[in-house]
Design a protein around this motif. Structure first.
Motif, mmCIF file in Angstrom:
data_model
loop_
_atom_site.group_PDB
_atom_site.id
_atom_site.type_symbol
_atom_site.label_atom_id
_atom_site.label_comp_id
_atom_site.label_asym_id
_atom_site.label_seq_id
_atom_site.Cartn_x
_atom_site.Cartn_y
_atom_site.Cartn_z
ATOM 1 N N ALA A 13 0.828 -1.205 0.000
ATOM 2 C CA ALA A 13 0.000 0.000 0.000
ATOM 3 C C ALA A 13 0.864 1.258 0.000
ATOM 4 O O ALA A 13 0.570 2.225 -0.701
ATOM 5 C CB ALA A 13 -0.929 -0.004 1.208
ATOM 6 N N THR A 14 1.943 1.260 0.759
ATOM 7 C CA THR A 14 2.843 2.414 0.809
ATOM 8 C C THR A 14 3.527 2.616 -0.536
ATOM 9 O O THR A 14 3.672 3.751 -0.999
ATOM 10 C CB THR A 14 3.880 2.248 1.935
ATOM 11 O OG1 THR A 14 3.200 2.031 3.170
ATOM 12 C CG2 THR A 14 4.761 3.479 2.051
ATOM 13 N N HIS A 16 2.365 1.859 -3.490
ATOM 14 C CA HIS A 16 1.366 2.442 -4.395
ATOM 15 C C HIS A 16 1.150 3.922 -4.084
ATOM 16 O O HIS A 16 1.091 4.753 -4.995
ATOM 17 C CB HIS A 16 0.033 1.682 -4.305
ATOM 18 C CG HIS A 16 0.034 0.380 -5.042
ATOM 19 N ND1 HIS A 16 0.006 0.300 -6.412
ATOM 20 C CD2 HIS A 16 0.080 -0.901 -4.599
ATOM 21 C CE1 HIS A 16 0.027 -0.972 -6.782
ATOM 22 N NE2 HIS A 16 0.076 -1.718 -5.700
ATOM 23 N N LEU A 17 1.021 4.247 -2.807
ATOM 24 C CA LEU A 17 0.798 5.630 -2.392
ATOM 25 C C LEU A 17 1.944 6.533 -2.850
ATOM 26 O O LEU A 17 1.720 7.572 -3.482
ATOM 27 C CB LEU A 17 0.652 5.708 -0.866
ATOM 28 C CG LEU A 17 0.642 7.117 -0.265
ATOM 29 C CD1 LEU A 17 -0.601 7.886 -0.689
ATOM 30 C CD2 LEU A 17 0.739 7.044 1.248
ATOM 31 N N LYS A 20 1.982 7.008 -6.646
ATOM 32 C CA LYS A 20 0.901 7.897 -7.112
ATOM 33 C C LYS A 20 1.241 9.355 -6.822
ATOM 34 O O LYS A 20 1.042 10.230 -7.666
ATOM 35 C CB LYS A 20 -0.423 7.534 -6.433
ATOM 36 C CG LYS A 20 -1.128 6.345 -7.027
ATOM 37 C CD LYS A 20 -2.556 6.319 -6.509
ATOM 38 C CE LYS A 20 -2.833 5.022 -5.830
ATOM 39 N NZ LYS A 20 -4.165 4.938 -5.239
ATOM 40 N N VAL A 21 1.751 9.617 -5.617
ATOM 41 C CA VAL A 21 2.128 10.982 -5.250
ATOM 42 C C VAL A 21 3.241 11.483 -6.171
ATOM 43 O O VAL A 21 3.185 12.613 -6.663
ATOM 44 C CB VAL A 21 2.533 11.065 -3.760
ATOM 45 C CG1 VAL A 21 3.203 12.394 -3.431
ATOM 46 C CG2 VAL A 21 1.308 10.846 -2.859
ATOM 47 N N ALA A 154 -1.146 8.039 6.016
ATOM 48 C CA ALA A 154 -1.005 7.406 4.696
ATOM 49 C C ALA A 154 -2.229 7.715 3.840
ATOM 50 O O ALA A 154 -2.976 6.833 3.441
ATOM 51 C CB ALA A 154 -0.801 5.911 4.851
ATOM 52 N N ASP A 155 -2.409 8.983 3.555
ATOM 53 C CA ASP A 155 -3.528 9.478 2.772
ATOM 54 C C ASP A 155 -2.959 10.287 1.604
ATOM 55 O O ASP A 155 -2.204 11.243 1.823
ATOM 56 C CB ASP A 155 -4.425 10.359 3.654
ATOM 57 C CG ASP A 155 -5.489 11.081 2.855
ATOM 58 O OD1 ASP A 155 -6.487 10.444 2.490
ATOM 59 O OD2 ASP A 155 -5.289 12.295 2.583
ATOM 60 N N GLU A 156 -3.315 9.916 0.382
ATOM 61 C CA GLU A 156 -2.720 10.525 -0.805
ATOM 62 C C GLU A 156 -2.844 12.046 -0.823
ATOM 63 O O GLU A 156 -1.868 12.751 -1.096
ATOM 64 C CB GLU A 156 -3.349 9.926 -2.068
ATOM 65 C CG GLU A 156 -2.725 10.425 -3.345
ATOM 66 C CD GLU A 156 -3.302 9.767 -4.581
ATOM 67 O OE1 GLU A 156 -3.127 10.342 -5.675
ATOM 68 O OE2 GLU A 156 -3.934 8.698 -4.479
#
Length: 172
Positions: A13-14, A16-17, A20-21, A154-156
């Motif tokens: 998940a990290t 991917h985050l 994306k950022v 952990a919020d985009e």
């Protein structure tokens, strides 16, 4: 010192985050330097295969090695990790950056290797750093930086906002 950390609660998940950022920041014209782990499916995590995507151009360097079936030794290819860190540091020196992004402060960094020199160079140059951080390496990270970890959720959108604000001074 502008350095923020994303807690590594789930590596996939990290990954991917952070990717994306990075993509959104690059689309904004933010000059990025660093290395992010190429995201893999959860099932592939069991094999511990790791490839780093070097910023800004996406050049890939595999930092894990195949040790054969049944091996329980560390699969990290220390030479490949050193190569990736060297490329990233050279890019920072030669091209500059608005932000340095790294997938994690891991065991190599905790022991004084890996991307530690890149992080130091960024801090000394006043370039903000965004990095993943796991609990086992938090104390080493805080010893290295001399400050408590600035943990972001952990919020985009939250991470993107921090990055944009931190990189704002140097961002074109």
């Amino acid at each position: 010192m502008d350095i923020a950390c994303i807690p590594l609660t789930g590596q996939v998940a990290t990954d991917h985050l952070l990717n994306k950022v990075a993509d959104r920041l690059a689309d904004d014209g933010c000059r990025l330097v660093g290395a992010l782990r190429v995201p893999v499916a959860d099932a592939e995590m069991a094999h511990c295969d790791s490839t780093l995507r070097l910023l800004p151009d996406g050049m890939s360097i595999r930092i894990s090695q195949d040790l054969g079936a049944g091996s329980s030794a560390c699969r990290l290819d220390a030479g490949a990790l050193a190569e990736a860190a060297g490329v990233a540091e050279t890019r920072l020196t030669e091209q500059g950056a608005d932000l340095v992004m790294l997938n994690k402060f891991g065991l190599s960094e905790a022991e004084g290797r890996g991307f530690r020199a890149l992080i130091s160079k960024a801090i000394e140059s006043g370039i903000p750093v965004l990095i993943g951080l796991s609990d086992p390496h938090r104390a080493a990270f805080e010893d290295f930086t001399g400050a408590p970890a600035n943990l972001l959720p952990a919020d985009e959108e939250h991470v993107l906002s921090w990055c944009r604000n931190a990189a704002g001074a140097g961002h074109r």
